[in-house]
Design a protein around this motif. Structure first.
Motif, PDB file in Angstrom:
ATOM      1  N   ARG A 142      90.325   2.378 -48.219  1.00 20.58           N
ATOM      2  CA  ARG A 142      89.902   0.995 -47.945  1.00 20.58           C
ATOM      3  C   ARG A 142      91.079   0.034 -48.014  1.00 20.58           C
ATOM      4  O   ARG A 142      91.182  -0.884 -47.210  1.00 20.58           O
ATOM      5  N   ILE A 143      91.975   0.259 -48.954  1.00 23.13           N
ATOM      6  CA  ILE A 143      93.164  -0.595 -49.067  1.00 23.13           C
ATOM      7  C   ILE A 143      94.064  -0.412 -47.847  1.00 23.13           C
ATOM      8  O   ILE A 143      94.564  -1.390 -47.283  1.00 23.13           O
ATOM      9  N   PHE A 144      94.268   0.844 -47.425  1.00 30.71           N
ATOM     10  CA  PHE A 144      95.088   1.107 -46.249  1.00 30.71           C
ATOM     11  C   PHE A 144      94.445   0.587 -44.967  1.00 30.71           C
ATOM     12  O   PHE A 144      95.138   0.274 -44.003  1.00 30.71           O
ATOM     13  N   ALA A 145      93.126   0.490 -44.943  1.00 29.44           N
ATOM     14  CA  ALA A 145      92.422   0.015 -43.750  1.00 29.44           C
ATOM     15  C   ALA A 145      92.525  -1.503 -43.584  1.00 29.44           C
ATOM     16  O   ALA A 145      92.356  -2.007 -42.467  1.00 29.44           O
ATOM     17  N   LEU A 146      92.812  -2.219 -44.654  1.00 28.26           N
ATOM     18  CA  LEU A 146      92.887  -3.685 -44.562  1.00 28.26           C
ATOM     19  C   LEU A 146      93.924  -4.176 -43.546  1.00 28.26           C
ATOM     20  O   LEU A 146      93.595  -5.020 -42.707  1.00 28.26           O
ATOM     21  N   PRO A 147      95.176  -3.690 -43.576  1.00 24.44           N
ATOM     22  CA  PRO A 147      96.131  -4.167 -42.562  1.00 24.44           C
ATOM     23  C   PRO A 147      95.738  -3.774 -41.139  1.00 24.44           C
ATOM     24  O   PRO A 147      96.005  -4.517 -40.194  1.00 24.44           O
ATOM     25  N   VAL A 148      95.095  -2.620 -40.994  1.00 26.94           N
ATOM     26  CA  VAL A 148      94.652  -2.189 -39.663  1.00 26.94           C
ATOM     27  C   VAL A 148      93.575  -3.136 -39.147  1.00 26.94           C
ATOM     28  O   VAL A 148      93.608  -3.577 -37.992  1.00 26.94           O
ATOM     29  N   ARG A 149      92.637  -3.479 -40.003  1.00 23.51           N
ATOM     30  CA  ARG A 149      91.573  -4.416 -39.599  1.00 23.51           C
ATOM     31  C   ARG A 149      92.147  -5.806 -39.313  1.00 23.51           C
ATOM     32  O   ARG A 149      91.721  -6.476 -38.366  1.00 23.51           O
ATOM     33  N   ALA A 150      93.140  -6.230 -40.103  1.00 21.31           N
ATOM     34  CA  ALA A 150      93.785  -7.526 -39.861  1.00 21.31           C
ATOM     35  C   ALA A 150      94.504  -7.508 -38.513  1.00 21.31           C
ATOM     36  O   ALA A 150      94.420  -8.478 -37.753  1.00 21.31           O
ATOM     37  N   SER A 165      94.789   1.857 -33.556  1.00 19.97           N
ATOM     38  CA  SER A 165      94.062   1.252 -34.682  1.00 19.97           C
ATOM     39  C   SER A 165      92.727   1.954 -34.906  1.00 19.97           C
ATOM     40  O   SER A 165      92.328   2.188 -36.049  1.00 19.97           O
ATOM     41  N   ALA A 166      92.030   2.320 -33.854  1.00 15.01           N
ATOM     42  CA  ALA A 166      90.773   3.055 -34.002  1.00 15.01           C
ATOM     43  C   ALA A 166      91.038   4.440 -34.594  1.00 15.01           C
ATOM     44  O   ALA A 166      90.283   4.918 -35.442  1.00 15.01           O
ATOM     45  N   TYR A 167      92.121   5.071 -34.171  1.00 14.76           N
ATOM     46  CA  TYR A 167      92.513   6.374 -34.711  1.00 14.76           C
ATOM     47  C   TYR A 167      92.797   6.253 -36.206  1.00 14.76           C
ATOM     48  O   TYR A 167      92.357   7.087 -36.998  1.00 14.76           O
ATOM     49  N   TRP A 180      98.746   9.414 -43.586  1.00 17.20           N
ATOM     50  CA  TRP A 180      99.802  10.214 -42.975  1.00 17.20           C
ATOM     51  C   TRP A 180      99.512  10.470 -41.493  1.00 17.20           C
ATOM     52  O   TRP A 180     100.394  10.352 -40.648  1.00 17.20           O
ATOM     53  N   LEU A 181      98.268  10.811 -41.165  1.00 15.68           N
ATOM     54  CA  LEU A 181      97.901  11.033 -39.764  1.00 15.68           C
ATOM     55  C   LEU A 181      98.086   9.762 -38.935  1.00 15.68           C
ATOM     56  O   LEU A 181      98.571   9.815 -37.798  1.00 15.68           O
ATOM     57  N   ALA A 182      97.723   8.622 -39.502  1.00 21.54           N
ATOM     58  CA  ALA A 182      97.874   7.355 -38.784  1.00 21.54           C
ATOM     59  C   ALA A 182      99.349   7.031 -38.552  1.00 21.54           C
ATOM     60  O   ALA A 182      99.733   6.595 -37.459  1.00 21.54           O
ATOM     61  N   LEU A 183     100.186   7.242 -39.566  1.00 20.32           N
ATOM     62  CA  LEU A 183     101.620   6.986 -39.399  1.00 20.32           C
ATOM     63  C   LEU A 183     102.239   7.918 -38.365  1.00 20.32           C
ATOM     64  O   LEU A 183     103.083   7.487 -37.562  1.00 20.32           O
TER      65      LEU A 183
END
Length: 73
Positions: free
Chosen positions: A6-14, A34-36, A51-54
């Motif tokens: 959830r913490i890592f998702a915050l910048p993606v949602r922003a 971003s969806a990925y 890691w997968l997102a990076l």
């Protein structure tokens, strides 16, 4: 979704709220990066999903490939 995810998702949602409408929808892959990232964080948690997102963002460059790239199971 774990707390770390959830913490890592915050910048993606922003990014999706603030910058994505200005940048446009020019992603080389489907689903978008971003969806990925959000899907990877939801499926695999903070560490592996992050890691997968990076890795996915690292592949998104002018000399990279394109096409359908789903989150692995």
């Amino acid at each position: 979704m774990t707390v770390l995810a959830r913490i890592f998702a915050l910048p993606v949602r922003a990014y999706r709220l603030i910058f994505s409408p200005w940048v446009g929808f020019n992603c080389r892959y489907h689903p978008t990066c971003s969806a990925y990232a959000l899907e990877a964080l939801e499926k695999h948690g903070g560490l592996k999903g992050g890691w997968l997102a990076l890795r996915r963002i690292g592949r998104c460059h002018p000399w990279g490939s394109s096409g359908i790239d789903n989150v692995p199971d």
